[in-house]
Design an enzyme around this catalytic site. Structure first.
Site, PDB file in Angstrom:
ATOM      1  N   ILE A  15       0.852  -1.205   0.000  1.00 35.91           N
ATOM      2  CA  ILE A  15       0.000   0.000   0.000  1.00 35.91           C
ATOM      3  C   ILE A  15       0.883   1.248   0.000  1.00 35.91           C
ATOM      4  O   ILE A  15       0.564   2.247  -0.646  1.00 35.91           O
ATOM      5  CB  ILE A  15      -0.970  -0.013   1.201  1.00 35.91           C
ATOM      6  CG1 ILE A  15      -1.762  -1.336   1.217  1.00 35.91           C
ATOM      7  CG2 ILE A  15      -1.930   1.171   1.139  1.00 35.91           C
ATOM      8  CD1 ILE A  15      -2.617  -1.537   2.446  1.00 35.91           C
ATOM      9  N   ASN A  38       9.816  -6.665   4.251  1.00 38.15           N
ATOM     10  CA  ASN A  38       8.771  -7.341   3.473  1.00 38.15           C
ATOM     11  C   ASN A  38       8.563  -6.620   2.145  1.00 38.15           C
ATOM     12  O   ASN A  38       7.446  -6.514   1.655  1.00 38.15           O
ATOM     13  CB  ASN A  38       7.469  -7.386   4.291  1.00 38.15           C
ATOM     14  CG  ASN A  38       6.448  -8.336   3.705  1.00 38.15           C
ATOM     15  OD1 ASN A  38       6.796  -9.265   2.987  1.00 38.15           O
ATOM     16  ND2 ASN A  38       5.179  -8.085   3.975  1.00 38.15           N
ATOM     17  N   SER A 128      -7.287  -1.071  10.389  1.00 38.63           N
ATOM     18  CA  SER A 128      -7.874  -2.188   9.650  1.00 38.63           C
ATOM     19  C   SER A 128      -9.291  -2.460  10.128  1.00 38.63           C
ATOM     20  O   SER A 128      -9.617  -2.229  11.307  1.00 38.63           O
ATOM     21  CB  SER A 128      -7.008  -3.428   9.890  1.00 38.63           C
ATOM     22  OG  SER A 128      -7.694  -4.599   9.509  1.00 38.63           O
ATOM     23  N   TYR A 153      -1.726  -9.183  16.094  1.00 38.92           N
ATOM     24  CA  TYR A 153      -1.747  -8.208  14.999  1.00 38.92           C
ATOM     25  C   TYR A 153      -2.954  -7.270  15.145  1.00 38.92           C
ATOM     26  O   TYR A 153      -2.815  -6.047  15.135  1.00 38.92           O
ATOM     27  CB  TYR A 153      -1.803  -8.924  13.641  1.00 38.92           C
ATOM     28  CG  TYR A 153      -2.315  -8.036  12.534  1.00 38.92           C
ATOM     29  CD1 TYR A 153      -1.496  -7.065  11.973  1.00 38.92           C
ATOM     30  CD2 TYR A 153      -3.633  -8.134  12.084  1.00 38.92           C
ATOM     31  CE1 TYR A 153      -1.983  -6.220  10.980  1.00 38.92           C
ATOM     32  CE2 TYR A 153      -4.121  -7.293  11.100  1.00 38.92           C
ATOM     33  CZ  TYR A 153      -3.297  -6.345  10.552  1.00 38.92           C
ATOM     34  OH  TYR A 153      -3.788  -5.497   9.594  1.00 38.92           O
ATOM     35  N   LYS A 157      -3.429  -2.958  16.154  1.00 34.73           N
ATOM     36  CA  LYS A 157      -4.195  -1.906  15.473  1.00 34.73           C
ATOM     37  C   LYS A 157      -5.099  -1.180  16.462  1.00 34.73           C
ATOM     38  O   LYS A 157      -5.197   0.043  16.457  1.00 34.73           O
ATOM     39  CB  LYS A 157      -5.015  -2.503  14.320  1.00 34.73           C
ATOM     40  CG  LYS A 157      -4.164  -3.042  13.175  1.00 34.73           C
ATOM     41  CD  LYS A 157      -3.317  -1.967  12.521  1.00 34.73           C
ATOM     42  CE  LYS A 157      -2.338  -2.500  11.509  1.00 34.73           C
ATOM     43  NZ  LYS A 157      -1.319  -1.531  11.073  1.00 34.73           N
ATOM     44  N   TYR A 181      -8.729   0.180   6.787  1.00 30.59           N
ATOM     45  CA  TYR A 181      -8.806  -0.461   5.474  1.00 30.59           C
ATOM     46  C   TYR A 181      -9.645  -1.728   5.559  1.00 30.59           C
ATOM     47  O   TYR A 181      -9.499  -2.521   6.485  1.00 30.59           O
ATOM     48  CB  TYR A 181      -7.429  -0.920   4.971  1.00 30.59           C
ATOM     49  CG  TYR A 181      -6.332   0.091   5.001  1.00 30.59           C
ATOM     50  CD1 TYR A 181      -6.565   1.453   4.857  1.00 30.59           C
ATOM     51  CD2 TYR A 181      -5.010  -0.340   5.135  1.00 30.59           C
ATOM     52  CE1 TYR A 181      -5.511   2.353   4.865  1.00 30.59           C
ATOM     53  CE2 TYR A 181      -3.957   0.559   5.140  1.00 30.59           C
ATOM     54  CZ  TYR A 181      -4.213   1.907   5.016  1.00 30.59           C
ATOM     55  OH  TYR A 181      -3.168   2.781   5.025  1.00 30.59           O
ATOM     56  N   ASP A 302     -11.251 -17.037  10.947  1.00 24.53           N
ATOM     57  CA  ASP A 302     -11.778 -16.171   9.894  1.00 24.53           C
ATOM     58  C   ASP A 302     -13.075 -15.486  10.323  1.00 24.53           C
ATOM     59  O   ASP A 302     -13.930 -16.089  10.967  1.00 24.53           O
ATOM     60  CB  ASP A 302     -12.060 -16.981   8.612  1.00 24.53           C
ATOM     61  CG  ASP A 302     -10.958 -16.830   7.586  1.00 24.53           C
ATOM     62  OD1 ASP A 302     -10.239 -15.815   7.642  1.00 24.53           O
ATOM     63  OD2 ASP A 302     -10.816 -17.726   6.728  1.00 24.53           O
TER      64      ASP A 302
HETATM   65  C1  UD1 Z   1      -6.642 -10.578   7.204  1.00 23.12           C
HETATM   66  C2  UD1 Z   1      -6.890  -9.853   8.490  1.00 23.12           C
HETATM   67  C3  UD1 Z   1      -6.799  -8.372   8.261  1.00 23.12           C
HETATM   68  C4  UD1 Z   1      -5.469  -8.040   7.679  1.00 23.12           C
HETATM   69  C5  UD1 Z   1      -5.290  -8.791   6.385  1.00 23.12           C
HETATM   70  C6  UD1 Z   1      -3.911  -8.496   5.806  1.00 23.12           C
HETATM   71  C7  UD1 Z   1      -8.364 -10.624  10.240  1.00 23.12           C
HETATM   72  C8  UD1 Z   1      -9.735 -10.997  10.601  1.00 23.12           C
HETATM   73  N1  UD1 Z   1      -8.185 -10.209   9.017  1.00 23.12           N
HETATM   74  O1  UD1 Z   1      -7.768 -10.286   6.385  1.00 23.12           O
HETATM   75  O2  UD1 Z   1      -6.955  -7.661   9.443  1.00 23.12           O
HETATM   76  O3  UD1 Z   1      -5.366  -6.663   7.491  1.00 23.12           O
HETATM   77  O4  UD1 Z   1      -5.430 -10.181   6.625  1.00 23.12           O
HETATM   78  O5  UD1 Z   1      -2.981  -9.457   6.040  1.00 23.12           O
HETATM   79  O6  UD1 Z   1      -7.482 -10.693  11.034  1.00 23.12           O
HETATM   80  N2  UD1 Z   1      -9.079 -17.220   1.647  1.00 23.12           N
HETATM   81  C9  UD1 Z   1      -9.224 -18.425   0.978  1.00 23.12           C
HETATM   82  N3  UD1 Z   1      -8.115 -19.033   0.495  1.00 23.12           N
HETATM   83  C10 UD1 Z   1      -6.857 -18.519   0.661  1.00 23.12           C
HETATM   84  C11 UD1 Z   1      -6.717 -17.282   1.338  1.00 23.12           C
HETATM   85  C12 UD1 Z   1      -7.851 -16.662   1.836  1.00 23.12           C
HETATM   86  O7  UD1 Z   1     -10.337 -18.929   0.814  1.00 23.12           O
HETATM   87  O8  UD1 Z   1      -5.886 -19.136   0.214  1.00 23.12           O
HETATM   88  C13 UD1 Z   1     -10.285 -16.538   2.151  1.00 23.12           C
HETATM   89  C14 UD1 Z   1     -10.262 -16.342   3.660  1.00 23.12           C
HETATM   90  O9  UD1 Z   1     -10.810 -17.462   4.302  1.00 23.12           O
HETATM   91  C15 UD1 Z   1     -11.118 -15.081   3.804  1.00 23.12           C
HETATM   92  C16 UD1 Z   1     -10.875 -14.317   2.508  1.00 23.12           C
HETATM   93  O10 UD1 Z   1     -10.338 -15.255   1.596  1.00 23.12           O
HETATM   94  O11 UD1 Z   1     -12.450 -15.458   3.864  1.00 23.12           O
HETATM   95  C17 UD1 Z   1      -9.904 -13.172   2.662  1.00 23.12           C
HETATM   96  O12 UD1 Z   1      -8.736 -13.660   3.309  1.00 23.12           O
HETATM   97  P1  UD1 Z   1      -7.389 -12.800   3.429  1.00 23.12           P
HETATM   98  O13 UD1 Z   1      -6.999 -12.289   2.105  1.00 23.12           O
HETATM   99  O14 UD1 Z   1      -6.400 -13.617   4.190  1.00 23.12           O
HETATM  100  O15 UD1 Z   1      -7.815 -11.521   4.283  1.00 23.12           O
HETATM  101  P2  UD1 Z   1      -8.605 -11.418   5.670  1.00 23.12           P
HETATM  102  O16 UD1 Z   1      -8.546 -12.663   6.452  1.00 23.12           O
HETATM  103  O17 UD1 Z   1      -9.933 -10.849   5.369  1.00 23.12           O
END
Ligand code: UD1
Length: 344
Positions: A15, A38, A128, A153, A157, A181, A302
């Site tokens: 970002i 990173n 976040s 984490y 925040k 965000y 999640d």
């Molecule tokens: C997480 C954090 C968020 C953080 C962000 C950045 C929590 C609740 N959320 O967001 O605060 O800023 O990471 O690192 O702590 N998914 C799949 N397959 C995958 C990867 C993800 O199905 O291989 C799904 C996850 O189950 C979720 C969605 O995609 O439902 C988004 O996942 P992800 O991109 O990891 O972001 P968050 O979990 O929303």
């Protein structure tokens, strides 16, 4: 006219780099500090190619107050800070909590302590939607109750938001805009900068694009039996360039004394809840590339569904997400193709 100087911590990150581009396009002079933990120094080439200007870069750690002091002395007149430098992997934070508390909180305290000393007027802070936890009602406004954090984490925040509020309440002559965000995705349309995950991506979109290009065999969709229309989780996926633009508006606002309060908080999202399966469909539709995915067990921790009510940012900042999800997915794909060109 002399350009206003802005310090961007973590400015070579995902970002951060997109925001540096928008700041430079808006006429700001940017100084980046990043420890490259990173990110990659080559990001500066991408920023220069897009904007025609290479930002000043200092390799260093925001946790080191002496490094910060030397930046403020070497580049006098810094008026604003955008603080991206932080660790952000939820799983890693559970394994290494002290690393997360140190990186994310000491850095912020250092900046807040030095701002009045060097006459820095305002700080934009990256928060976040994780602060809302699993909300009882969607979409979430800035008044939606904060839930107790489920990871170190997420806790950093919440604590950071409290630190900023308390320090400013105590009379420190600084302002802050806290930006919450939702899920930032996509890349700059030029495909010259984008997200560069270290190792195996934890986030959905980098895993998806790496699967589509053949680096990963199959994308796991974590759960299709949630209480949502298609059973997969719902998020608010926000284009990273749209997100970056909000930082420039927030900075302008603080520096020109338009803020209503010394601390202002805004949700940055599109207002649309999109499921994981819908996101995959959007990717396939916009790129014409099929994604090999399978339904896997739920991922512990999640959130089931969260999306933003962005009307506060829309009305007060005059900011609104512009890009469609399809175009955003196409930008993520072009970036992945560009990485392949570079052998990454
Ligand atoms: C997480 C954090 C968020 C953080 C962000 C950045 C929590 C609740 N959320 O967001 O605060 O800023 O990471 O690192 O702590 N998914 C799949 N397959 C995958 C990867 C993800 O199905 O291989 C799904 C996850 O189950 C979720 C969605 O995609 O439902 C988004 O996942 P992800 O991109 O990891 O972001 P968050 O979990 O929303």
């Amino acid at each position: 006219m002399e350009k206003t100087r802005i310090l961007v911590t973590g400015g070579t990150g995902y970002i951060g780099s997109h925001t540096v581009v928008e700041l430079q396009n808006a006429g700001y002079e940017v100084i980046i500090i990043d420890n490259l933990s990173n990110s990659n120094i080559n990001v500066l080439d991408g920023i220069e190619a897009i904007t025609g200007k290479r930002p000043v870069f200092v390799e260093g750690d925001v946790c080191n107050i002496d490094t910060l002091k030397s930046i403020f002395e070497q580049y006098p007149g810094i008026k604003g800070i955008i603080n991206f430098a932080a660790s952000k992997a939820v799983g890693e934070s559970i394994e290494k909590p002290s690393l997360y508390y140190r990186n994310n909180l000491v850095s912020l305290l250092n900046l807040l302590d030095l701002m009045p000393v060097y006459g820095v007027k305002g700080i934009v802070f990256s928060s976040s939607c994780t602060v809302y936890g699993e909300p009882d009602v969607n979409p979430v406004t800035e008044q939606t109750p904060i839930k107790s954090a489920t990871s170190p984490y997420g806790n950093t925040k919440q604590i950071s938001e409290e630190i900023i509020t308390d320090v400013i309440k105590s009379g420190a002559p600084v302002k802050s805009v806290i930006l919450r965000y939702f899920n930032p995705v996509g890349a700059h349309p030029s495909a010259l900068i984008g997200e560069l995950p270290n190792g195996v991506p934890q986030n959905l979109v980098p895993y998806l694009t790496q699967t589509a290009i053949g680096i990963r065999e199959v994308l796991s969709v974590f759960g299709d039996d949630y209480d949502t229309p298609d059973g997969s989780c719902i998020r608010d996926f926000i284009n990273v360039v749209d997100l970056a633009k909000a930082h420039v508006i927030a900075m302008d606002r603080m520096l020109t004394d338009r803020s209503e309060d010394s601390v202002e908080i805004f949700n940055l999202g599109t207002g649309n809840g999109v499921s994981v399966l819908e996101l995959i469909q959007s990717f396939e539709r916009s790129t014409g590339v099929k994604v090999n995915y399978k339904i896997s067990p739920r991922r512990p921790g999640d959130i089931v569904k969260v999306w933003a009510d962005p009307s506060h940012a829309n009305n007060v900042l005059g900011w609104k997400a512009q890009e469609t999800l399809d175009d955003t997915m196409l930008s993520a794909w072009k970036w992945q193709l560009q990485l392949r060109e570079r052998g990454l």
